[in-house]
Scaffold this motif. Structure first.
Motif, PDB file in Angstrom:
ATOM      1  N   VAL A 194      26.457 -42.015 -30.043  1.00  0.00           N
ATOM      2  CA  VAL A 194      26.241 -42.574 -28.709  1.00  0.00           C
ATOM      3  C   VAL A 194      25.143 -41.771 -28.031  1.00  0.00           C
ATOM      4  CG1 VAL A 194      27.311 -43.063 -26.467  1.00  0.00           C
ATOM      5  CG2 VAL A 194      28.674 -43.208 -28.570  1.00  0.00           C
ATOM      6  N   VAL A 195      24.250 -42.482 -27.334  1.00  0.00           N
ATOM      7  CA  VAL A 195      23.209 -41.822 -26.555  1.00  0.00           C
ATOM      8  C   VAL A 195      23.425 -42.127 -25.083  1.00  0.00           C
ATOM      9  CG1 VAL A 195      20.748 -41.908 -25.944  1.00  0.00           C
ATOM     10  CG2 VAL A 195      21.420 -41.678 -28.321  1.00  0.00           C
ATOM     11  N   ALA A 196      23.328 -41.086 -24.273  1.00  0.00           N
ATOM     12  CA  ALA A 196      23.268 -41.208 -22.817  1.00  0.00           C
ATOM     13  C   ALA A 196      22.016 -40.453 -22.392  1.00  0.00           C
ATOM     14  CB  ALA A 196      24.507 -40.593 -22.164  1.00  0.00           C
ATOM     15  N   GLN A 197      21.425 -40.872 -21.314  1.00  0.00           N
ATOM     16  CA  GLN A 197      20.216 -40.189 -20.874  1.00  0.00           C
ATOM     17  C   GLN A 197      20.152 -40.163 -19.353  1.00  0.00           C
ATOM     18  OE1 GLN A 197      17.253 -41.762 -19.372  1.00  0.00           O
ATOM     19  NE2 GLN A 197      18.591 -43.510 -19.063  1.00  0.00           N
ATOM     20  N   GLY A 198      19.388 -39.207 -18.835  1.00  0.00           N
ATOM     21  CA  GLY A 198      19.227 -39.104 -17.395  1.00  0.00           C
ATOM     22  C   GLY A 198      18.476 -37.847 -17.021  1.00  0.00           C
ATOM     23  N   THR A 199      18.303 -37.655 -15.736  1.00  0.00           N
ATOM     24  CA  THR A 199      17.596 -36.487 -15.217  1.00  0.00           C
ATOM     25  C   THR A 199      18.559 -35.306 -15.084  1.00  0.00           C
ATOM     26  OG1 THR A 199      16.177 -38.010 -13.991  1.00  0.00           O
ATOM     27  CG2 THR A 199      16.082 -35.684 -13.372  1.00  0.00           C
ATOM     28  N   PHE A 200      19.734 -35.549 -14.576  1.00  0.00           N
ATOM     29  CA  PHE A 200      20.795 -34.543 -14.430  1.00  0.00           C
ATOM     30  C   PHE A 200      20.350 -33.346 -13.595  1.00  0.00           C
ATOM     31  CE2 PHE A 200      21.560 -36.776 -18.465  1.00  0.00           C
ATOM     32  CZ  PHE A 200      22.761 -37.382 -18.150  1.00  0.00           C
ATOM     33  N   LEU A 240      28.368 -37.640 -28.971  1.00  0.00           N
ATOM     34  CA  LEU A 240      27.554 -37.937 -27.800  1.00  0.00           C
ATOM     35  C   LEU A 240      26.286 -37.100 -27.835  1.00  0.00           C
ATOM     36  CD1 LEU A 240      26.934 -39.314 -25.138  1.00  0.00           C
ATOM     37  CD2 LEU A 240      28.322 -37.547 -23.997  1.00  0.00           C
ATOM     38  N   HIS A 241      25.154 -37.780 -27.875  1.00  0.00           N
ATOM     39  CA  HIS A 241      23.832 -37.164 -27.808  1.00  0.00           C
ATOM     40  C   HIS A 241      23.262 -37.480 -26.434  1.00  0.00           C
ATOM     41  CE1 HIS A 241      23.361 -36.524 -32.252  1.00  0.00           C
ATOM     42  NE2 HIS A 241      24.347 -37.404 -32.238  1.00  0.00           N
ATOM     43  N   VAL A 242      22.895 -36.445 -25.684  1.00  0.00           N
ATOM     44  CA  VAL A 242      22.357 -36.647 -24.339  1.00  0.00           C
ATOM     45  C   VAL A 242      20.886 -36.256 -24.333  1.00  0.00           C
ATOM     46  CG1 VAL A 242      22.549 -36.072 -21.892  1.00  0.00           C
ATOM     47  CG2 VAL A 242      24.616 -36.211 -23.310  1.00  0.00           C
ATOM     48  N   ILE A 243      20.072 -37.165 -23.816  1.00  0.00           N
ATOM     49  CA  ILE A 243      18.642 -36.913 -23.669  1.00  0.00           C
ATOM     50  C   ILE A 243      18.386 -36.637 -22.189  1.00  0.00           C
ATOM     51  CG2 ILE A 243      16.323 -37.828 -23.948  1.00  0.00           C
ATOM     52  CD1 ILE A 243      17.571 -39.744 -26.096  1.00  0.00           C
ATOM     53  N   VAL A 244      17.911 -35.436 -21.893  1.00  0.00           N
ATOM     54  CA  VAL A 244      17.615 -35.020 -20.527  1.00  0.00           C
ATOM     55  C   VAL A 244      16.128 -35.243 -20.282  1.00  0.00           C
ATOM     56  CG1 VAL A 244      17.634 -33.083 -18.912  1.00  0.00           C
ATOM     57  CG2 VAL A 244      19.498 -33.343 -20.581  1.00  0.00           C
ATOM     58  N   HIS A 254      10.580 -42.608 -11.153  1.00  0.00           N
ATOM     59  CA  HIS A 254      11.283 -43.503 -10.238  1.00  0.00           C
ATOM     60  C   HIS A 254      11.943 -42.781  -9.062  1.00  0.00           C
ATOM     61  CE1 HIS A 254      14.226 -42.030 -13.068  1.00  0.00           C
ATOM     62  NE2 HIS A 254      15.170 -42.340 -12.200  1.00  0.00           N
ATOM     63  N   LYS A 255      11.808 -41.462  -9.021  1.00  0.00           N
ATOM     64  CA  LYS A 255      12.392 -40.684  -7.934  1.00  0.00           C
ATOM     65  C   LYS A 255      11.645 -39.351  -7.866  1.00  0.00           C
ATOM     66  CE  LYS A 255      16.233 -39.155 -10.881  1.00  0.00           C
ATOM     67  NZ  LYS A 255      17.689 -39.161 -10.992  1.00  0.00           N
ATOM     68  N   PRO A 256      11.932 -38.519  -6.861  1.00  0.00           N
ATOM     69  CA  PRO A 256      11.221 -37.229  -6.769  1.00  0.00           C
ATOM     70  C   PRO A 256      11.416 -36.367  -8.012  1.00  0.00           C
ATOM     71  CG  PRO A 256      12.425 -37.685  -4.745  1.00  0.00           C
ATOM     72  CD  PRO A 256      12.846 -38.727  -5.743  1.00  0.00           C
ATOM     73  N   ASP A 257      10.451 -35.495  -8.258  1.00  0.00           N
ATOM     74  CA  ASP A 257      10.545 -34.585  -9.403  1.00  0.00           C
ATOM     75  C   ASP A 257      11.833 -33.776  -9.338  1.00  0.00           C
ATOM     76  OD1 ASP A 257       8.079 -35.395 -10.303  1.00  0.00           O
ATOM     77  OD2 ASP A 257       7.006 -33.633  -9.569  1.00  0.00           O
ATOM     78  N   PRO A 258      12.409 -33.468 -10.501  1.00  0.00           N
ATOM     79  CA  PRO A 258      13.615 -32.625 -10.510  1.00  0.00           C
ATOM     80  C   PRO A 258      13.332 -31.253  -9.899  1.00  0.00           C
ATOM     81  CG  PRO A 258      13.175 -33.558 -12.692  1.00  0.00           C
ATOM     82  CD  PRO A 258      11.997 -33.870 -11.839  1.00  0.00           C
ATOM     83  N   GLU A 315      14.862 -27.187 -19.159  1.00  0.00           N
ATOM     84  CA  GLU A 315      15.733 -26.396 -20.029  1.00  0.00           C
ATOM     85  C   GLU A 315      17.040 -26.054 -19.324  1.00  0.00           C
ATOM     86  OE1 GLU A 315      12.539 -25.655 -19.385  1.00  0.00           O
ATOM     87  OE2 GLU A 315      11.614 -26.113 -21.329  1.00  0.00           O
ATOM     88  N   GLN A 316      16.972 -25.779 -18.035  1.00  0.00           N
ATOM     89  CA  GLN A 316      18.179 -25.452 -17.276  1.00  0.00           C
ATOM     90  C   GLN A 316      19.076 -26.685 -17.134  1.00  0.00           C
ATOM     91  OE1 GLN A 316      17.375 -23.547 -13.528  1.00  0.00           O
ATOM     92  NE2 GLN A 316      19.529 -23.397 -12.985  1.00  0.00           N
ATOM     93  N   ARG A 317      18.471 -27.842 -16.890  1.00  0.00           N
ATOM     94  CA  ARG A 317      19.258 -29.071 -16.799  1.00  0.00           C
ATOM     95  C   ARG A 317      19.889 -29.404 -18.147  1.00  0.00           C
ATOM     96  NH1 ARG A 317      15.833 -33.109 -15.962  1.00  0.00           N
ATOM     97  NH2 ARG A 317      13.930 -31.883 -16.031  1.00  0.00           N
ATOM     98  N   ARG A 318      19.126 -29.234 -19.232  1.00  0.00           N
ATOM     99  CA  ARG A 318      19.665 -29.478 -20.575  1.00  0.00           C
ATOM    100  C   ARG A 318      20.832 -28.551 -20.871  1.00  0.00           C
ATOM    101  NH1 ARG A 318      16.073 -27.133 -24.478  1.00  0.00           N
ATOM    102  NH2 ARG A 318      17.208 -25.344 -23.707  1.00  0.00           N
ATOM    103  N   ASP A 319      20.684 -27.262 -20.554  1.00  0.00           N
ATOM    104  CA  ASP A 319      21.746 -26.293 -20.827  1.00  0.00           C
ATOM    105  C   ASP A 319      23.016 -26.605 -20.037  1.00  0.00           C
ATOM    106  OD1 ASP A 319      19.957 -25.053 -22.531  1.00  0.00           O
ATOM    107  OD2 ASP A 319      19.570 -23.346 -21.198  1.00  0.00           O
ATOM    108  N   ALA A 320      22.867 -27.052 -18.795  1.00  0.00           N
ATOM    109  CA  ALA A 320      24.042 -27.407 -17.989  1.00  0.00           C
ATOM    110  C   ALA A 320      24.761 -28.609 -18.602  1.00  0.00           C
ATOM    111  CB  ALA A 320      23.630 -27.706 -16.547  1.00  0.00           C
TER     112      ALA A 320
END
Length: 163
Positions: A12-18, A39-43, A51-55, A60-65
């Motif tokens: 399963v793939v989920a993706q987002g900015t997180f 579950l494979h998550v693509i950050v 589509h929204k303001p920059d994170p 790397e920090q978002r991926r680690d979380a």
């Protein structure tokens, strides 16, 4: 869970900015994990978020979380310019979209088919705010600003250190 092609676990793939991980993200990723075995998550990388303001947080920090969440088996940063690259590498059986993501299910299904990936597309349910509980980044940021006294009281970014 039923096995995917060739007896492999269902991917399963989920993706987002997180950016600013919150209960709505946890709900989304737990729902995605329930759709299969892995579950494979693509950050998303900052440069691909249009589509929204920059994170606020580095990729790397978002991926680690995200990787630290129990529901997540694998987390990676997306490709800087071609979002099909990690999808092709993972070769998922299911792609689960967040309830409020701007992607169209039929459009995603069409892209997957064009890439030769036999995969179904689902959309996770959302969580609604209840009482003091917040489930979206924008609601959380709004409450922080409200409680801290709006932007005129926030320190400037130039004054912050890199510690």
């Amino acid at each position: 869970m039923t096995d995917g092609p060739s007896g492999r676990p269902t991917r399963v793939v989920a993706q987002g900015t997180f950016d600013v991980l919150h209960p709505g993200h946890v709900h989304y990723l737990e729902a995605a994990a329930a759709a299969g075995d892995e579950l494979h998550v693509i950050v998303a990388r900052a440069e691909s978020v249009t589509h929204k303001p920059d994170p606020v947080l580095p990729g790397e920090q978002r991926r680690d979380a995200v990787a630290a969440l129990e529901a997540v088996d694998h987390a990676r940063l997306g490709h800087p310019s071609d979002f099909s690259v990690p999808i092709r590498e993972i070769d998922p059986d299911v792609v689960v979209l967040g309830h409020d993501q701007h992607h169209d299910e039929d459009e995603i299904a069409g892209l997957l088919a064009a890439w030769g990936i036999d995969c179904r597309v689902e959309r996770a349910s959302g969580l609604e705010p209840t009482g003091k509980r917040l489930h979206s980044s924008s609601d959380i940021v709004e409450r922080v600003l409200e409680r801290r006294g709006e932007s005129d009281r926030r320190p400037s970014l130039e004054a912050e250190s890199d510690d």
